[in-house]
Design a protein around this motif. Structure first.
Motif, PDB file in Angstrom:
ATOM      1  N   TRP A  37      -0.446  45.635  47.389  1.00 46.03           N
ATOM      2  CA  TRP A  37      -0.900  45.059  46.460  1.00 46.03           C
ATOM      3  C   TRP A  37       0.086  44.882  45.312  1.00 46.03           C
ATOM      4  O   TRP A  37      -0.424  43.877  44.602  1.00 46.03           O
ATOM      5  CB  TRP A  37      -2.222  46.185  46.346  1.00 46.03           C
ATOM      6  N   LEU A  38       0.806  45.718  45.117  1.00 47.75           N
ATOM      7  CA  LEU A  38       1.745  45.700  43.986  1.00 47.75           C
ATOM      8  C   LEU A  38       2.436  44.282  44.100  1.00 47.75           C
ATOM      9  O   LEU A  38       2.599  43.375  43.048  1.00 47.75           O
ATOM     10  CB  LEU A  38       2.566  46.766  43.962  1.00 47.75           C
ATOM     11  N   TRP A  39       2.848  43.955  45.319  1.00 45.38           N
ATOM     12  CA  TRP A  39       3.812  42.859  45.514  1.00 45.38           C
ATOM     13  C   TRP A  39       2.783  41.390  45.224  1.00 45.38           C
ATOM     14  O   TRP A  39       3.235  40.643  44.533  1.00 45.38           O
ATOM     15  CB  TRP A  39       4.363  42.776  47.010  1.00 45.38           C
ATOM     16  N   TRP A  40       1.630  41.502  45.817  1.00 45.12           N
ATOM     17  CA  TRP A  40       0.599  40.363  45.858  1.00 45.12           C
ATOM     18  C   TRP A  40       0.450  39.981  44.459  1.00 45.12           C
ATOM     19  O   TRP A  40       0.306  39.137  44.096  1.00 45.12           O
ATOM     20  CB  TRP A  40      -0.569  40.780  46.718  1.00 45.12           C
ATOM     21  N   LEU A  81      12.165  34.238  48.955  1.00 44.82           N
ATOM     22  CA  LEU A  81      12.535  35.025  48.169  1.00 44.82           C
ATOM     23  C   LEU A  81      11.271  36.190  48.152  1.00 44.82           C
ATOM     24  O   LEU A  81      11.598  37.203  47.936  1.00 44.82           O
ATOM     25  CB  LEU A  81      12.890  34.764  46.628  1.00 44.82           C
ATOM     26  N   ALA A  82      10.206  35.726  48.192  1.00 46.02           N
ATOM     27  CA  ALA A  82       9.034  36.497  48.034  1.00 46.02           C
ATOM     28  C   ALA A  82       9.257  37.354  49.489  1.00 46.02           C
ATOM     29  O   ALA A  82       8.712  38.634  49.246  1.00 46.02           O
ATOM     30  CB  ALA A  82       7.677  35.775  48.138  1.00 46.02           C
ATOM     31  N   ALA A  83       9.579  37.162  50.550  1.00 47.16           N
ATOM     32  CA  ALA A  83       9.492  37.789  51.707  1.00 47.16           C
ATOM     33  C   ALA A  83      10.542  38.825  51.535  1.00 47.16           C
ATOM     34  O   ALA A  83      10.473  40.010  51.961  1.00 47.16           O
ATOM     35  CB  ALA A  83       9.941  36.745  53.151  1.00 47.16           C
ATOM     36  N   GLY A  84      11.623  38.437  50.664  1.00 52.13           N
ATOM     37  CA  GLY A  84      12.742  39.561  50.614  1.00 52.13           C
ATOM     38  C   GLY A  84      12.252  40.721  49.655  1.00 52.13           C
ATOM     39  O   GLY A  84      12.594  41.672  49.878  1.00 52.13           O
ATOM     40  N   ARG A  85      11.351  39.991  48.568  1.00 58.80           N
ATOM     41  CA  ARG A  85      10.974  41.181  47.900  1.00 58.80           C
ATOM     42  C   ARG A  85       9.950  42.297  48.604  1.00 58.80           C
ATOM     43  O   ARG A  85       9.900  43.406  48.232  1.00 58.80           O
ATOM     44  CB  ARG A  85      10.139  40.549  46.724  1.00 58.80           C
ATOM     45  N   ILE A 140      14.731  49.495  40.678  1.00 57.38           N
ATOM     46  CA  ILE A 140      14.414  49.645  39.357  1.00 57.38           C
ATOM     47  C   ILE A 140      14.914  48.525  38.362  1.00 57.38           C
ATOM     48  O   ILE A 140      14.148  47.906  37.680  1.00 57.38           O
ATOM     49  CB  ILE A 140      14.733  51.043  38.672  1.00 57.38           C
ATOM     50  N   THR A 141      16.265  48.391  38.508  1.00 58.68           N
ATOM     51  CA  THR A 141      16.880  47.323  37.412  1.00 58.68           C
ATOM     52  C   THR A 141      16.636  46.004  37.877  1.00 58.68           C
ATOM     53  O   THR A 141      16.791  45.086  37.192  1.00 58.68           O
ATOM     54  CB  THR A 141      18.476  47.751  37.387  1.00 58.68           C
ATOM     55  N   THR A 142      16.544  45.692  39.279  1.00 53.88           N
ATOM     56  CA  THR A 142      16.372  44.393  39.714  1.00 53.88           C
ATOM     57  C   THR A 142      15.081  43.910  40.267  1.00 53.88           C
ATOM     58  O   THR A 142      14.942  42.664  40.542  1.00 53.88           O
ATOM     59  CB  THR A 142      17.600  43.922  40.685  1.00 53.88           C
ATOM     60  N   GLY A 143      14.138  44.881  40.598  1.00 53.37           N
ATOM     61  CA  GLY A 143      12.868  44.624  41.223  1.00 53.37           C
ATOM     62  C   GLY A 143      12.066  43.895  40.266  1.00 53.37           C
ATOM     63  O   GLY A 143      11.783  44.473  39.138  1.00 53.37           O
ATOM     64  N   ASN A 144      11.592  42.690  40.571  1.00 49.88           N
ATOM     65  CA  ASN A 144      10.660  42.007  39.689  1.00 49.88           C
ATOM     66  C   ASN A 144       9.117  42.755  39.274  1.00 49.88           C
ATOM     67  O   ASN A 144       8.754  42.773  38.287  1.00 49.88           O
ATOM     68  CB  ASN A 144      10.112  40.675  40.430  1.00 49.88           C
TER      69      ASN A 144
END
Length: 460
Positions: free
Chosen positions: A42-45, A59-63, A195-199
């Motif tokens: 849910w956080l990703w969506w 990129l979304a799949a990578g995240r 933490i530093t690079t996660g959108n």
């Protein structure tokens, strides 16, 4: 020569007075695990905009693979924390299997995350899939905390490689064990780039709070149960080797003295991880089951020499200091749900079964022990088992190879002949994996429900 530790009646009084099986929390824990994974999805969506092109989709799949890998990493460490609710209620063997399975999924997700993310970054920079290695190098050199993440990922791959079945069997246990501890360092190093690079964490402060909370709780559990609890236990009980006695060729019992050992909370059927502070052994920690009910001044383990560590136990000198962690394991009287019990032991699996044979409450004829060994000479602790059986009115049977090497018949039909009401028994079982699997199938064929077959393996 054999050792005899009395106290069976006192030990039985310390076990359950009524048969009230303790329920395993495994199902609620699995539900909670999936609920956490759903929260990550849910956080990703919630933080994923419309995917306009293929680059955005990659990129979304990578995240999402990165988020799930980070979530599973926390669970992998939690499963290493030796939390009593897991070790003593779910069972150490099941937790170990969860840990191995979570580790495999984590590695797969990490590989997918790195590949997909670097591919998407390369496309954003006007490069192609063939430039992914150069893009990975550039990202490590330019993005915050990516250098630490690269080192941590390398450690994860090393640990995964050494855990492959064929490799694992060729690596000394102590080497594998100590390299496996690098999981803590790997998780620490890879945490910060999340933490530093996660959108998700950059745009959602509550998500960052949740992530810090998840990893903070897991870290606290590891520090408490892997470090502070063992220190407290060993300072309080001050254990040492009382004596080492050969039971049968290749099998020794180690008597361990200390202070108020009955207050350690150990039960028949459980094990500790033992570290003997003798030359060449102080850096090795191995799991051995109690082979007798705990006494206020004495614990006993009985070990077959099948490796470097177990072979050196016979060389221990009285007075050698002992460092222990535990007790662990769920193969205890708390699993019992019926009045009649069959105990099945294969080889050195007799150690927890012997302790249960002595302590499980039951009327005359309620308790039966079946002991499988290659020969009568390999029936360790047989004199003790015979004395217990006579005192309690319990049944004691053995199954050994014939003089020409033919293996005994432990089939469903044979079990039903020996115990016509076997389907009304609880069964506790300990032995090598192949033996345990064949006996399990025979028990199921004899009508014993799976929920009443209790088995714990310490194969790592």
């Amino acid at each position: 020569m054999t050792t005899t530790l009395a106290g069976g009646r006192a030990a039985r009084r310390q076990t359950m007075r009524r048969i009230r099986p303790r329920r395993s929390p495994a199902v609620p824990l699995v539900i909670a695990l999936w609920a956490g994974a759903a929260a990550v999805l849910w956080l990703w969506w919630d933080n994923t905009p419309s995917l306009a092109d293929n680059t955005a989709k990659i990129l979304a799949a990578g995240r999402i693979t990165g988020l799930l890998a980070g979530y599973l990493m926390a669970l992998v460490v939690l499963q290493m924390a030796r939390v009593p609710a897991l070790e003593r209620r779910v069972g150490s063997d099941r937790v170990a299997r969860w840990h191995a399975m979570s580790g495999r999924y984590t590695i797969c997700l990490v590989i997918a995350h790195v590949f997909l993310t670097m591919w998407a970054y390369a496309l954003q920079a006007g490069k192609t899939l063939g430039d992914i290695v150069q893009q990975t190098t550039d990202s490590i050199n330019t993005l915050p905390d990516m250098g630490k993440a690269a080192i941590g990922t390398g450690l994860l791959f090393l640990i995964a490689f050494l855990s492959i079945g064929g490799v694992r069997r060729r690596v000394p246990y102590d080497t594998w064990y100590h390299v496996h501890l690098l999981t803590y360092a790997a998780v620490y190093l890879t945490f910060w780039h999340q933490i530093t690079t996660g959108n998700e964490f950059a745009v959602e402060p509550s998500a960052k709070t949740f992530w810090y909370g998840l990893y903070g709780i897991v870290t606290a559990l590891v520090v408490w149960y892997r470090i502070l609890t063992p220190i407290r236990l060993n300072l309080r009980h001050r254990m040492y080797v009382e004596a080492v006695i050969e039971e049968t060729p290749g099998v020794v019992s180690v008597l361990i003295g200390g202070r108020k050992l009955h207050r350690m909370g150990a039960e028949a059927g459980q094990f500790f991880r033992w570290r003997f502070l003798a030359p060449g052994m102080r850096f090795s920690s191995h799991p051995y089951s109690l082979s007798a009910a705990p006494r206020p001044d004495m614990l006993r383990i009985t070990v077959k020499a099948i490796g470097d560590h177990s072979e050196r136990l016979r060389e221990l000198e009285p007075g050698t200091k002992v460092w222990a962690e535990g007790p662990y394991g769920a193969l205890t009287a708390q699993r019992r749900s019926r009045g009649k019990v069959l105990l099945v032991a294969g080889g050195v699996g007799i150690t927890p079964m012997r302790a249960l044979f002595e302590t499980l409450p039951g009327a005359s004829g309620d308790i039966t022990l079946l002991y499988r060994a290659n020969s009568t000479q390999d029936l360790a602790l047989w004199d003790e088992l015979s004395a217990i059986a006579e005192e309690r009115g319990a049944r004691l049977m053995y199954a050994v190879n014939s003089p020409d090497g033919e293996r005994p018949d432990i089939s469903a039909e044979r079990l039903q002949q020996k115990l016509p009401d076997i389907d009304k028994h609880d069964v506790f079982m300990c032995g090598p994996p192949g033996f345990a699997q064949s006996v399990y199938e025979a028990l199921r064929g004899a009508g014993v429900p799976a929920r009443r077959i209790h088995h714990e393996s310490f194969e790592m």
